[in-house]
Design an enzyme around this catalytic site. Structure first.
Site, short mmCIF file in Angstrom:
data_model
loop_
_atom_site.label_atom_id
_atom_site.label_comp_id
_atom_site.label_asym_id
_atom_site.label_seq_id
_atom_site.Cartn_x
_atom_site.Cartn_y
_atom_site.Cartn_z
N ASP A 73 -4.90 3.51 -1.75
CA ASP A 73 -5.97 3.74 -0.78
C ASP A 73 -6.57 5.13 -0.97
O ASP A 73 -5.97 6.14 -0.60
CB ASP A 73 -5.41 3.62 0.64
CG ASP A 73 -5.17 2.18 1.02
OD1 ASP A 73 -6.10 1.36 0.88
OD2 ASP A 73 -4.04 1.86 1.45
N HIS A 111 -1.18 -1.18 -4.38
CA HIS A 111 -2.47 -0.91 -3.71
C HIS A 111 -2.59 0.57 -3.40
O HIS A 111 -1.73 1.16 -2.73
CB HIS A 111 -2.53 -1.74 -2.43
CG HIS A 111 -3.84 -1.67 -1.69
ND1 HIS A 111 -4.94 -2.42 -2.04
CD2 HIS A 111 -4.21 -0.95 -0.61
CE1 HIS A 111 -5.94 -2.16 -1.20
NE2 HIS A 111 -5.52 -1.26 -0.32
N ASP A 122 -6.49 -6.82 4.14
CA ASP A 122 -5.89 -5.48 4.20
C ASP A 122 -5.98 -4.93 5.62
O ASP A 122 -7.09 -4.77 6.14
CB ASP A 122 -6.64 -4.57 3.22
CG ASP A 122 -6.08 -3.16 3.11
OD1 ASP A 122 -5.00 -2.90 3.68
OD2 ASP A 122 -6.74 -2.33 2.45
N HIS A 127 -8.43 0.82 -3.88
CA HIS A 127 -9.35 0.55 -2.77
C HIS A 127 -10.07 1.85 -2.45
O HIS A 127 -9.49 2.76 -1.87
CB HIS A 127 -8.50 0.05 -1.57
CG HIS A 127 -9.28 -0.17 -0.31
ND1 HIS A 127 -8.65 -0.38 0.90
CD2 HIS A 127 -10.61 -0.22 -0.07
CE1 HIS A 127 -9.58 -0.54 1.84
NE2 HIS A 127 -10.76 -0.44 1.28
N MET A 149 -12.30 4.06 -0.45
CA MET A 149 -12.96 4.27 0.85
C MET A 149 -13.67 5.61 0.76
O MET A 149 -13.25 6.62 1.33
CB MET A 149 -11.92 4.25 1.97
CG MET A 149 -11.44 2.84 2.29
SD MET A 149 -9.88 2.82 3.18
CE MET A 149 -8.74 2.94 1.80
N MET A 184 -9.28 7.83 0.05
CA MET A 184 -10.15 8.18 1.19
C MET A 184 -10.70 9.59 0.97
O MET A 184 -9.96 10.49 0.55
CB MET A 184 -9.37 8.15 2.49
CG MET A 184 -8.62 6.84 2.74
SD MET A 184 -7.92 6.78 4.39
CE MET A 184 -6.84 5.33 4.22
N MET A 192 -11.41 -6.49 5.10
CA MET A 192 -10.61 -5.58 5.93
C MET A 192 -10.27 -6.30 7.24
O MET A 192 -11.15 -6.88 7.88
CB MET A 192 -11.38 -4.30 6.24
CG MET A 192 -11.58 -3.35 5.07
SD MET A 192 -10.07 -2.90 4.19
CE MET A 192 -9.14 -2.06 5.47
N SER A 200 0.84 -1.20 0.00
CA SER A 200 0.00 0.00 0.00
C SER A 200 0.88 1.25 0.00
O SER A 200 1.69 1.44 0.92
CB SER A 200 -0.90 0.01 1.23
OG SER A 200 -1.42 1.31 1.40
C1 DX5 Z 1 -6.41 1.15 5.68
C2 DX5 Z 1 -5.92 0.88 4.29
C3 DX5 Z 1 -4.77 -0.04 4.22
C4 DX5 Z 1 -3.52 0.46 4.89
C5 DX5 Z 1 -2.80 -0.73 5.43
O1 DX5 Z 1 -7.60 1.84 5.62
O2 DX5 Z 1 -6.96 0.31 3.51
O3 DX5 Z 1 -4.49 -0.43 2.88
O4 DX5 Z 1 -2.69 1.17 4.03
O5 DX5 Z 1 -1.73 -0.30 6.20
P1 DX5 Z 1 -0.96 -1.27 7.21
O6 DX5 Z 1 -0.44 -2.43 6.41
O7 DX5 Z 1 0.11 -0.41 7.75
O8 DX5 Z 1 -1.97 -1.72 8.24
ZN ZN Z 2 -6.44 -0.54 1.47
#
Ligand code: DX5
Ligand code: ZN
Length: 214
Positions: free
Chosen positions: A34, A32, A174, A65, A67, A36, A136, A7
């Site tokens: 993320d 990956h 994840d 991903h 969110m 948000m 998750m 990620s």
């Molecule tokens: C959290 C994200 C993850 C995050 C994981 O909301 O979806 O992808 O980057 O980070 P680690 O591996 O540090 O938990």
């Molecule tokens: Zn993620």
């Protein structure tokens, strides 16, 4: 073989390009991303422009991903930016089947995502339509959180459902994934492990990827 999707949330944002090329050299299978929006989860990260910026730097699949609230509004932008796979949270989408169809019609692979407290049964009706289901293993929103062990039951249930129905769906996990929790996820049936901190916060990314892959 288990796939590893680092990620880029855990990256140094001022050196994102280098980060992506180094991850590819280190043996990552997917990148990956993320996304948000400050509504579905409190933080704001980045959007389709990040995918557009890193797209020319790697031949690896870009795994997005989302969110965000109203994920269907984002499909065209991520398709144009060059995303390969777009995953939407079941909790964020009232019309899940329609959105999955729209993602596939746009030429991308489609994924559905479950929060730790969401029953796996909620996505079973659409598992024959998707390429990926993401369980998750932390509450979404932040990197570096502690793995929630009760999610292993959901992973095992998804594995059983997919095998029983002979579906071609990959199970991704994840959040809080490291060498130890990654092994538990693999044993429960996960195919793709996302890891942020456990790779990018170490000094040897290739070694971290190798060890998490198991
Ligand atoms: C959290 C994200 C993850 C995050 C994981 O909301 O979806 O992808 O980057 O980070 P680690 O591996 O540090 O938990
Ligand atoms: Zn993620």
């Amino acid at each position: 073989m288990t796939k590893i999707a680092p990620s880029i949330l855990a990256a140094d944002f001022s050196r994102m390009g280098e980060c992506v090329t180094s991850l590819e050299k280190a043996g990552a299978d997917w990148i990956h991303v993320d996304v948000m929006d400050g509504h579905f989860v409190p933080p704001v990260t980045f959007g389709a422009q990040m995918v557009e910026a890193i797209r020319p730097l790697t031949s690896l699949p870009i795994d997005v991903h989302l969110m965000v609230e109203k994920p269907s509004n984002q499909i065209a932008a991520f398709q144009q930016a060059g995303a390969d796979l777009l995953s939407v949270h079941v909790e964020a989408e009232v019309h899940l089947h329609r959105t999955i169809t729209a993602i596939k019609d746009a030429g991308m692979k489609a994924g559905v995502v479950l929060n730790p407290a969401t029953p796996a049964a909620l996505v079973e009706p659409v598992l024959s339509e998707v390429d990926l289901v993401l369980q998750m293993t932390v509450n979404p929103g932040y990197g570096g959180q502690t793995f929630i062990s009760s999610t292993l039951k959901n992973i095992a249930r998804l594995r059983q459902f997919i095998d029983e129905h002979q579906l071609k769906v990959e199970i991704q996990v994840d959040g809080g994934v490291d060498v130890d929790t990654g092994r538990l996820c693999r044993e429960a049936g996960a195919d793709v492990l996302v890891a942020g901190s456990a790779i990018l916060k170490t000094s040897d990314w290739a070694k971290a990827i190798r060890h998490i892959r198991g």
